[in-house]
Design a protein around this motif. Structure first.
Motif, short mmCIF file in Angstrom:
data_model
loop_
_atom_site.label_atom_id
_atom_site.label_comp_id
_atom_site.label_asym_id
_atom_site.label_seq_id
_atom_site.Cartn_x
_atom_site.Cartn_y
_atom_site.Cartn_z
N TYR A 72 35.20 44.98 17.65
CA TYR A 72 36.25 44.55 18.57
C TYR A 72 36.61 45.65 19.56
O TYR A 72 36.92 45.37 20.72
N TYR A 73 36.52 46.90 19.14
CA TYR A 73 36.74 48.01 20.06
C TYR A 73 35.68 48.00 21.17
O TYR A 73 36.00 48.14 22.35
N LEU A 74 34.42 47.83 20.79
CA LEU A 74 33.34 47.79 21.78
C LEU A 74 33.48 46.59 22.72
O LEU A 74 33.26 46.71 23.93
N VAL A 75 33.84 45.45 22.17
CA VAL A 75 34.02 44.26 23.00
C VAL A 75 35.17 44.46 23.98
O VAL A 75 35.07 44.07 25.15
N ASP A 76 36.24 45.09 23.54
CA ASP A 76 37.36 45.37 24.45
C ASP A 76 36.95 46.32 25.57
O ASP A 76 37.34 46.14 26.73
N GLN A 77 36.14 47.33 25.25
CA GLN A 77 35.65 48.25 26.27
C GLN A 77 34.76 47.52 27.28
O GLN A 77 34.84 47.75 28.48
N PHE A 78 33.91 46.63 26.78
CA PHE A 78 33.06 45.85 27.67
C PHE A 78 33.90 44.92 28.54
O PHE A 78 33.62 44.77 29.73
N THR A 79 34.92 44.31 27.96
CA THR A 79 35.74 43.36 28.70
C THR A 79 36.43 44.03 29.89
O THR A 79 36.57 43.41 30.94
N LYS A 80 36.85 45.27 29.73
CA LYS A 80 37.48 45.99 30.85
C LYS A 80 36.53 46.10 32.03
O LYS A 80 36.90 45.81 33.17
N GLY A 81 35.31 46.51 31.79
CA GLY A 81 34.33 46.62 32.86
C GLY A 81 33.91 45.27 33.39
O GLY A 81 33.70 45.10 34.60
N PHE A 82 33.77 44.30 32.50
CA PHE A 82 33.38 42.96 32.91
C PHE A 82 34.39 42.35 33.86
O PHE A 82 34.02 41.72 34.86
N ASN A 83 35.67 42.54 33.58
CA ASN A 83 36.71 41.99 34.45
C ASN A 83 36.64 42.59 35.85
O ASN A 83 36.86 41.90 36.85
N ILE A 84 36.33 43.86 35.94
CA ILE A 84 36.21 44.52 37.25
C ILE A 84 35.01 43.96 38.00
O ILE A 84 35.11 43.65 39.20
N ILE A 85 33.88 43.80 37.31
CA ILE A 85 32.70 43.23 37.96
C ILE A 85 32.96 41.79 38.39
O ILE A 85 32.60 41.38 39.49
N ASP A 86 33.61 41.03 37.54
CA ASP A 86 33.91 39.63 37.85
C ASP A 86 34.78 39.53 39.09
O ASP A 86 34.53 38.69 39.98
N GLU A 87 35.78 40.36 39.20
CA GLU A 87 36.64 40.35 40.38
C GLU A 87 35.88 40.79 41.62
O GLU A 87 36.03 40.20 42.70
N TYR A 88 35.03 41.81 41.49
CA TYR A 88 34.24 42.31 42.61
C TYR A 88 33.27 41.23 43.11
O TYR A 88 33.13 41.04 44.33
N VAL A 89 32.64 40.52 42.20
CA VAL A 89 31.71 39.46 42.59
C VAL A 89 32.47 38.32 43.26
O VAL A 89 32.00 37.76 44.26
N SER A 90 33.64 37.97 42.77
CA SER A 90 34.40 36.90 43.40
C SER A 90 34.89 37.29 44.80
O SER A 90 34.98 36.45 45.69
N ASN A 91 35.16 38.58 45.01
CA ASN A 91 35.57 39.04 46.33
C ASN A 91 34.40 39.14 47.31
O ASN A 91 34.61 39.09 48.52
#
Length: 117
Positions: A72-91
Motif C-alpha cells: 500500500y505504501y508503494l501504491v500510494d507513492q505511485f498514485t502521487k506521480g500518476f495523478n500528476i501525469i494524468d493532470e498533465y495529459v489532460s491539460n
C-alpha cells in the motif's frame, strides 16, 4: 491474500508497460508526429517518481507472499506521480492523446486496488 497479490502483480506489469510505452514513443519520433518536449516531460515525471523502482518492488514483494503494508505504501507513492501525469495529459491532450488508454487502464487498476480498503 492471493487475490491481493495478483492485483499488486498486475499493477506492477501495468506500470512497467507505461514506462516502456513512453520510452518507445519518445525514442521512435520518426514514425509519429509528436511533441518531443511534452513526452520528455512525461519521462521526467516517471523518473522523478521512480516508477521503475516501484514496479520492480511491487513485483518482488508480492511474488511469493502478500506484504500489505509495504504494498500500500508503494501504491500510494505511485498514485502521487500518476495523478500528476494524468493532470498533465489532460491539460495537453492534443499532444499526448496516445497516453490516455494506458492511463485509463492504470486508473482502473488503482480503483480495483483501493476498492476493498
Amino acid at each position: 491474500m492471493i487475490y491481493k497479490r495478483q492485483k499488486a502483480m498486475m499493477l506492477a506489469e501495468q506500470i512497467r508497460g507505461l514506462i516502456d510505452f513512453v520510452q518507445k514513443t519518445y525514442e521512435n519520433q520518426k514514425n509519429l508526429q509528436i511533441d518531443k518536449d511534452k513526452w520528455f516531460q512525461i519521462k521526467l515525471i516517471i523518473e522523478d517518481f521512480k516508477f521503475s523502482i516501484i514496479a520492480d518492488e511491487l513485483k518482488r514483494v508480492n511474488e511469493y507472499d502478500w506484504d500489505g503494508k509495504y504494498t500500500y505504501y508503494l501504491v500510494d507513492q505511485f498514485t502521487k506521480g500518476f495523478n500528476i501525469i494524468d493532470e498533465y495529459v489532460s491539460n495537453h491532450y492534443d499532444e499526448l492523446f496516445l497516453l490516455t488508454a494506458r492511463l485509463h487502464a492504470l486508473r482502473g487498476q488503482l480503483v480495483l486496488f483501493h476498492k476493498n480498503e
